[in-house]
Scaffold this motif. Sequence first.
Motif, PDB file in Angstrom:
ATOM      1  N   LEU A 209       0.850  -1.197   0.000  1.00 29.67           N
ATOM      2  CA  LEU A 209       0.000   0.000   0.000  1.00 29.67           C
ATOM      3  C   LEU A 209       0.880   1.239   0.000  1.00 29.67           C
ATOM      4  CD1 LEU A 209      -2.705  -0.882   2.700  1.00 29.67           C
ATOM      5  CD2 LEU A 209      -3.067  -0.729   0.238  1.00 29.67           C
ATOM      6  N   CYS A 210       0.442   2.263  -0.719  1.00 32.42           N
ATOM      7  CA  CYS A 210       1.179   3.535  -0.682  1.00 32.42           C
ATOM      8  C   CYS A 210       0.854   4.243   0.645  1.00 32.42           C
ATOM      9  CB  CYS A 210       0.818   4.418  -1.879  1.00 32.42           C
ATOM     10  SG  CYS A 210      -0.841   5.113  -1.799  1.00 32.42           S
ATOM     11  N   ASP A 211       1.588   5.318   0.932  1.00 32.66           N
ATOM     12  CA  ASP A 211       1.396   6.020   2.207  1.00 32.66           C
ATOM     13  C   ASP A 211      -0.044   6.482   2.384  1.00 32.66           C
ATOM     14  OD1 ASP A 211       4.057   5.609   2.335  1.00 32.66           O
ATOM     15  OD2 ASP A 211       4.667   7.727   2.308  1.00 32.66           O
ATOM     16  N   ARG A 212      -0.589   7.077   1.323  1.00 32.88           N
ATOM     17  CA  ARG A 212      -1.965   7.602   1.419  1.00 32.88           C
ATOM     18  C   ARG A 212      -2.975   6.495   1.703  1.00 32.88           C
ATOM     19  NH1 ARG A 212      -2.951  12.781  -0.088  1.00 32.88           N
ATOM     20  NH2 ARG A 212      -1.360  13.784  -1.367  1.00 32.88           N
ATOM     21  N   CYS A 213      -2.866   5.400   0.946  1.00 34.94           N
ATOM     22  CA  CYS A 213      -3.893   4.363   1.068  1.00 34.94           C
ATOM     23  C   CYS A 213      -3.774   3.616   2.397  1.00 34.94           C
ATOM     24  CB  CYS A 213      -3.835   3.406  -0.125  1.00 34.94           C
ATOM     25  SG  CYS A 213      -4.372   4.214  -1.657  1.00 34.94           S
ATOM     26  N   LEU A 214      -2.556   3.487   2.944  1.00 35.11           N
ATOM     27  CA  LEU A 214      -2.404   2.894   4.277  1.00 35.11           C
ATOM     28  C   LEU A 214      -2.919   3.863   5.339  1.00 35.11           C
ATOM     29  CD1 LEU A 214      -1.336   0.594   6.111  1.00 35.11           C
ATOM     30  CD2 LEU A 214       0.858   1.811   6.198  1.00 35.11           C
TER      31      LEU A 214
ATOM     32  N   ARG B  32       3.616  -2.039  -6.318  1.00 34.09           N
ATOM     33  CA  ARG B  32       2.560  -1.055  -6.600  1.00 34.09           C
ATOM     34  C   ARG B  32       1.409  -1.186  -5.612  1.00 34.09           C
ATOM     35  NH1 ARG B  32       1.551  -0.443 -12.700  1.00 34.09           N
ATOM     36  NH2 ARG B  32      -0.575  -0.717 -11.917  1.00 34.09           N
ATOM     37  N   CYS B  33       0.885  -0.028  -5.167  1.00 36.42           N
ATOM     38  CA  CYS B  33      -0.203   0.007  -4.175  1.00 36.42           C
ATOM     39  C   CYS B  33      -1.407  -0.798  -4.661  1.00 36.42           C
ATOM     40  CB  CYS B  33      -0.594   1.461  -3.917  1.00 36.42           C
ATOM     41  SG  CYS B  33      -2.049   1.637  -2.864  1.00 36.42           S
ATOM     42  N   LEU B  34      -1.914  -1.654  -3.764  1.00 37.83           N
ATOM     43  CA  LEU B  34      -3.061  -2.510  -4.098  1.00 37.83           C
ATOM     44  C   LEU B  34      -4.295  -1.690  -4.480  1.00 37.83           C
ATOM     45  CD1 LEU B  34      -4.506  -5.442  -3.803  1.00 37.83           C
ATOM     46  CD2 LEU B  34      -5.264  -4.518  -1.601  1.00 37.83           C
ATOM     47  N   VAL B  35      -4.520  -0.576  -3.764  1.00 36.73           N
ATOM     48  CA  VAL B  35      -5.767   0.174  -3.971  1.00 36.73           C
ATOM     49  C   VAL B  35      -5.663   1.131  -5.156  1.00 36.73           C
ATOM     50  CG1 VAL B  35      -7.425   1.780  -2.929  1.00 36.73           C
ATOM     51  CG2 VAL B  35      -6.418  -0.038  -1.539  1.00 36.73           C
ATOM     52  N   CYS B  36      -4.671   2.006  -5.140  1.00 39.54           N
ATOM     53  CA  CYS B  36      -4.643   3.079  -6.142  1.00 39.54           C
ATOM     54  C   CYS B  36      -3.634   2.814  -7.257  1.00 39.54           C
ATOM     55  CB  CYS B  36      -4.354   4.422  -5.481  1.00 39.54           C
ATOM     56  SG  CYS B  36      -2.638   4.646  -4.995  1.00 39.54           S
ATOM     57  N   GLY B  37      -2.890   1.733  -7.158  1.00 37.77           N
ATOM     58  CA  GLY B  37      -1.876   1.449  -8.175  1.00 37.77           C
ATOM     59  C   GLY B  37      -0.717   2.427  -8.123  1.00 37.77           C
TER      60      GLY B  37
HETATM   61 ZN    ZN Z   1      -2.455   3.905  -2.894  1.00 35.24          ZN
END
Ligand code: ZN
Length: 441
Positions: free
Chosen positions: A28-33, A102-107
């Motif tokens: 996960l990227c910082d934002r999505c986590l 790559r982030c699971l949610v936003c790629g």
């Molecule tokens: Zn993300």
Amino acid sequence: MHKLSIEEGNEYLYVTSTAIEILKKYPLCDRCLGRLFAKLGYGWSNRQRGESIKRVVLMELHNMLRNEKIEKEQFEAIARNIGEHAQPLLRKLGLGNDENTRCLVCGGLLDSFIEDVSRRSIPILKAYDIKRFIVGAKVSGSIINRENQLKLEFRLGFGESIKAEIRREIGKLIQSLDKDLTVDFDNPEATLLVEYPAGAIYLQVNSLLIKGRYWKTGRMISQAYWPTPSGPKYYSIEEALWSVLRIIGAERVVLHAAGREDVDARMLGSGRPAIFEFKTPRKRHLPLRELEQEANKSSNYVSFRFEDYASRKDVQLYKDDMAKTSKIYKALIVSEEPIDDDKLKELESFFVDRLIMQKTPSRVLHRRPNILRRRKVYSMQCLKIWEHVFECLINAEGGLYIKELVSGDEGRTTPSFSEVLGAPARCVELDVVSVKLRGHP
Ligand SMILES: [Zn+2]
């Protein structure tokens, strides 16, 4: 070997232990986590939240690795899902390569999307002279599903939606990039609608609303523009506003007035309160006086006063008020039988706080539903002009049809002047001289 699980984890370390569980499985990227814990803590962005969590998690894992409480492969897998913050440590330990997952949610596209869309939105807002706006977001269904599944799988109750984050972050960034632009939930001039991840931007421009009054010193002028195949049926109040429409580059003008007078009636005296709505304007911060002057140049028989810019909320309040008006009319009346002062006195004393029952007039029945209205005549004053002709000032509740009050409309309006005078009477000229909104001076 120590097992990392939420069940075993100390409840006081909810964020850390939950984050480790999630990062064991998904990148996960910082934002999505951070967004999964958005309601914990205050005054930070989700990116700051995510970044902080990742650093703490990495330090805990590093400690476990040093104490041999975690296997190297397990450490490496989680560190890889943490992404760039873990790279220096991975390199130092001689583990893995520089490839980021790559982030699971936003790629991994969310950060650059927010930045890119914010920058591209500014000229669009400026092109429509917008200063106060709100942001709306449309997010692809697969991304929303992934986020929801993640929340379900780990029973996460403190998160917010990606939509909410996109709306807020783009609003914040645009405000910080251009000091003339402000997010305003109460009275926005436009809604900026953005599509994630496609990057499309749509602008929904709100109408420009002006509160004021109009006067009609000529007859055969309608309120609304009335097109026919051979041109407009009458000159109209709306048409008199076209000069303003052109200046502000709007697409259409619509009049919301406190009632309406007949096409052949003049609107004098107090003028009629109205809200002038200009749809999709390109300019909206021009001095009201200039616009009023332009409107007043349009015709010798129509004039305006522009009092203030109005908001949607004002319009609703105003419309509620506009439904409750009292009006003073000046009617020129012809009677089939000769009139004398006694007759007129009789008429005046009869129509004091008199309730009138009025079915929809036969002349408008083809375009209005047939209903029975109850409206009051408060008082009147009459003046004989000629043998068969008199003038009458009538103070009545808004919504009463005056021509039919005089004639009786073959029994559809009762009581009427014809009834009280005992002879047919007809209104040949009608002016509105005062329109008062209830509760307004
Ligand atoms: Zn993300």
